[in-house]
Structure formats: C-alpha cells, structure tokens
Motif scaffolding. Structure first.
Motif, PDB file in Angstrom:
ATOM      1  N   HIS A  86       0.813  -1.213   0.000  1.00 48.52           N
ATOM      2  CA  HIS A  86       0.000   0.000   0.000  1.00 48.52           C
ATOM      3  C   HIS A  86       0.849   1.266   0.000  1.00 48.52           C
ATOM      4  O   HIS A  86       0.452   2.273  -0.586  1.00 48.52           O
ATOM      5  N   GLU A  87       1.985   1.199   0.648  1.00 49.37           N
ATOM      6  CA  GLU A  87       2.814   2.397   0.741  1.00 49.37           C
ATOM      7  C   GLU A  87       3.302   2.845  -0.638  1.00 49.37           C
ATOM      8  O   GLU A  87       3.421   4.028  -0.913  1.00 49.37           O
ATOM      9  N   LYS A  88       3.577   1.877  -1.509  1.00 51.35           N
ATOM     10  CA  LYS A  88       4.043   2.231  -2.848  1.00 51.35           C
ATOM     11  C   LYS A  88       2.898   2.740  -3.720  1.00 51.35           C
ATOM     12  O   LYS A  88       3.094   3.624  -4.544  1.00 51.35           O
ATOM     13  N   LEU A  89       1.712   2.160  -3.527  1.00 48.81           N
ATOM     14  CA  LEU A  89       0.566   2.577  -4.342  1.00 48.81           C
ATOM     15  C   LEU A  89       0.018   3.931  -3.909  1.00 48.81           C
ATOM     16  O   LEU A  89      -0.342   4.761  -4.731  1.00 48.81           O
ATOM     17  N   HIS A  90      -0.071   4.129  -2.608  1.00 49.67           N
ATOM     18  CA  HIS A  90      -0.645   5.376  -2.069  1.00 49.67           C
ATOM     19  C   HIS A  90       0.306   5.956  -1.028  1.00 49.67           C
ATOM     20  O   HIS A  90       0.101   5.806   0.174  1.00 49.67           O
ATOM     21  N   PRO A  91       1.334   6.636  -1.446  1.00 49.57           N
ATOM     22  CA  PRO A  91       2.314   7.164  -0.476  1.00 49.57           C
ATOM     23  C   PRO A  91       1.751   8.286   0.383  1.00 49.57           C
ATOM     24  O   PRO A  91       2.271   8.560   1.459  1.00 49.57           O
ATOM     25  N   ASP A  92       0.657   8.927  -0.064  1.00 50.32           N
ATOM     26  CA  ASP A  92       0.119  10.056   0.690  1.00 50.32           C
ATOM     27  C   ASP A  92      -0.838   9.624   1.806  1.00 50.32           C
ATOM     28  O   ASP A  92      -1.241  10.441   2.622  1.00 50.32           O
ATOM     29  N   LEU A  93      -1.218   8.343   1.867  1.00 51.96           N
ATOM     30  CA  LEU A  93      -2.115   7.874   2.924  1.00 51.96           C
ATOM     31  C   LEU A  93      -1.358   7.762   4.241  1.00 51.96           C
ATOM     32  O   LEU A  93      -0.186   7.389   4.272  1.00 51.96           O
ATOM     33  N   PRO A  94      -2.026   8.071   5.356  1.00 53.09           N
ATOM     34  CA  PRO A  94      -1.349   7.958   6.650  1.00 53.09           C
ATOM     35  C   PRO A  94      -1.118   6.488   7.014  1.00 53.09           C
ATOM     36  O   PRO A  94      -1.872   5.604   6.626  1.00 53.09           O
ATOM     37  N   ARG A  95      -0.080   6.260   7.767  1.00 51.17           N
ATOM     38  CA  ARG A  95       0.228   4.897   8.193  1.00 51.17           C
ATOM     39  C   ARG A  95      -0.716   4.499   9.326  1.00 51.17           C
ATOM     40  O   ARG A  95      -1.403   5.335   9.914  1.00 51.17           O
ATOM     41  N   GLN A  96      -0.703   3.205   9.663  1.00 40.58           N
ATOM     42  CA  GLN A  96      -1.573   2.675  10.708  1.00 40.58           C
ATOM     43  C   GLN A  96      -1.281   3.334  12.062  1.00 40.58           C
ATOM     44  O   GLN A  96      -2.198   3.686  12.796  1.00 40.58           O
ATOM     45  N   GLU A  97      -0.002   3.530  12.358  1.00 42.68           N
ATOM     46  CA  GLU A  97       0.364   4.134  13.641  1.00 42.68           C
ATOM     47  C   GLU A  97      -0.144   5.575  13.726  1.00 42.68           C
ATOM     48  O   GLU A  97      -0.583   6.034  14.786  1.00 42.68           O
ATOM     49  N   ASP A  98      -0.080   6.288  12.590  1.00 47.01           N
ATOM     50  CA  ASP A  98      -0.565   7.670  12.573  1.00 47.01           C
ATOM     51  C   ASP A  98      -2.065   7.716  12.824  1.00 47.01           C
ATOM     52  O   ASP A  98      -2.561   8.594  13.533  1.00 47.01           O
ATOM     53  N   ILE A  99      -2.772   6.785  12.250  1.00 50.29           N
ATOM     54  CA  ILE A  99      -4.231   6.753  12.428  1.00 50.29           C
ATOM     55  C   ILE A  99      -4.571   6.476  13.888  1.00 50.29           C
ATOM     56  O   ILE A  99      -5.436   7.142  14.472  1.00 50.29           O
ATOM     57  N   GLU A 100      -3.885   5.499  14.499  1.00 47.30           N
ATOM     58  CA  GLU A 100      -4.134   5.182  15.905  1.00 47.30           C
ATOM     59  C   GLU A 100      -3.835   6.395  16.789  1.00 47.30           C
ATOM     60  O   GLU A 100      -4.596   6.703  17.716  1.00 47.30           O
ATOM     61  N   GLN A 101      -2.772   7.099  16.477  1.00 50.37           N
ATOM     62  CA  GLN A 101      -2.409   8.271  17.265  1.00 50.37           C
ATOM     63  C   GLN A 101      -3.460   9.372  17.113  1.00 50.37           C
ATOM     64  O   GLN A 101      -3.837  10.007  18.097  1.00 50.37           O
ATOM     65  N   ARG A 102      -3.961   9.581  15.916  1.00 46.57           N
ATOM     66  CA  ARG A 102      -4.985  10.606  15.687  1.00 46.57           C
ATOM     67  C   ARG A 102      -6.284  10.257  16.405  1.00 46.57           C
ATOM     68  O   ARG A 102      -6.948  11.145  16.950  1.00 46.57           O
ATOM     69  N   ILE A 103      -6.639   8.975  16.433  1.00 51.93           N
ATOM     70  CA  ILE A 103      -7.864   8.563  17.131  1.00 51.93           C
ATOM     71  C   ILE A 103      -7.714   8.804  18.631  1.00 51.93           C
ATOM     72  O   ILE A 103      -8.621   9.333  19.283  1.00 51.93           O
ATOM     73  N   ARG A 104      -6.568   8.411  19.197  1.00 52.55           N
ATOM     74  CA  ARG A 104      -6.333   8.627  20.635  1.00 52.55           C
ATOM     75  C   ARG A 104      -6.364  10.119  20.977  1.00 52.55           C
ATOM     76  O   ARG A 104      -6.917  10.540  21.987  1.00 52.55           O
TER      77      ARG A 104
END
Length: 115
Positions: A86-104
């Motif tokens: 996924h990182e190669k296909l969509h480099p602009d998407l946030p990573r899983q860790e970033d999403i968890e941090q934003r939710i917290r």
C-alpha cells in the motif's frame, strides 16, 4: 416352566418341519415365518450396505468440496508473493500508527471538552 415347554414344543415342531417337504400343510406357518425371517435379514443387510455406501458417498462429496475450496484460494506462499504494498501505491495515505495516534488524540480532546 410353561415357557420352557412351549419353547421345547416349538423346537420340536421346527425340527420336524425342517426335515419334512415344504408342501406339507401342517408346516405352512413354519415356512411362512422362515420366509419372513429371511426377507427381514436380507432387508437389514441391504439397509446396512446402503448406509455404508451413502456414508462413503457423502465423505467423498465432502472431500471433493474441501479440495475445490482449497484449490480456489491460493496458498500462503503465493499470497505473500502477490501481496499489495500500500505504501508504494498510495504514499500520501497515513500509516496505521498515525491513524491510531490521531484517534487517541481525538478521544483525549473529547474527554477534556466534557470536563
């Protein structure tokens, strides 16, 4: 005691009829019961055989279904070879860790607003 006498009389009758020709009218009921017993034994044997055949048929059918399902899905080696990065296909998407941090962070902000 009476039961034993009846069984002895039945045994004697059966032996006499088994030795006599089948055309003797006095032995008609004996031969009728012998025929009923023979048909019953054959029916039970037939049902046993049919039951075994049906069980084997269902087992073969289940095995074929299982093999068809297994062949439809690729094994783990093939799945890992064609895994999407996924990182190669969509480099602009946030990573899983970033999403968890934003939710917290959003949950913490909501807790502060409620106080």
């Amino acid at each position: 005691m009476e039961m034993i006498r009846q069984l002895e009389a039945l045994w004697t009758y059966s032996l006499r009829c088994a030795q006599a020709p089948a055309s003797v009218p006095a032995c008609d009921s004996f031969w009728s019961w012998v025929a009923v017993a023979a048909v019953t034994v054959c029916a039970l044997i037939g049902l046993y055989i049919i039951r075994k055949m049906a069980r084997n048929f269902l087992a073969v059918r289940a095995e074929r279904k299982r093999l068809a399902e297994a062949s439809r899905v690729a094994d783990p080696d093939i799945m890992s070879r064609y895994r999407v990065e996924h990182e190669k296909l969509h480099p602009d998407l946030p990573r899983q860790e970033d999403i968890e941090q934003r939710i917290r962070q959003a949950l913490d902000e909501r807790k502060l607003e409620r106080r």
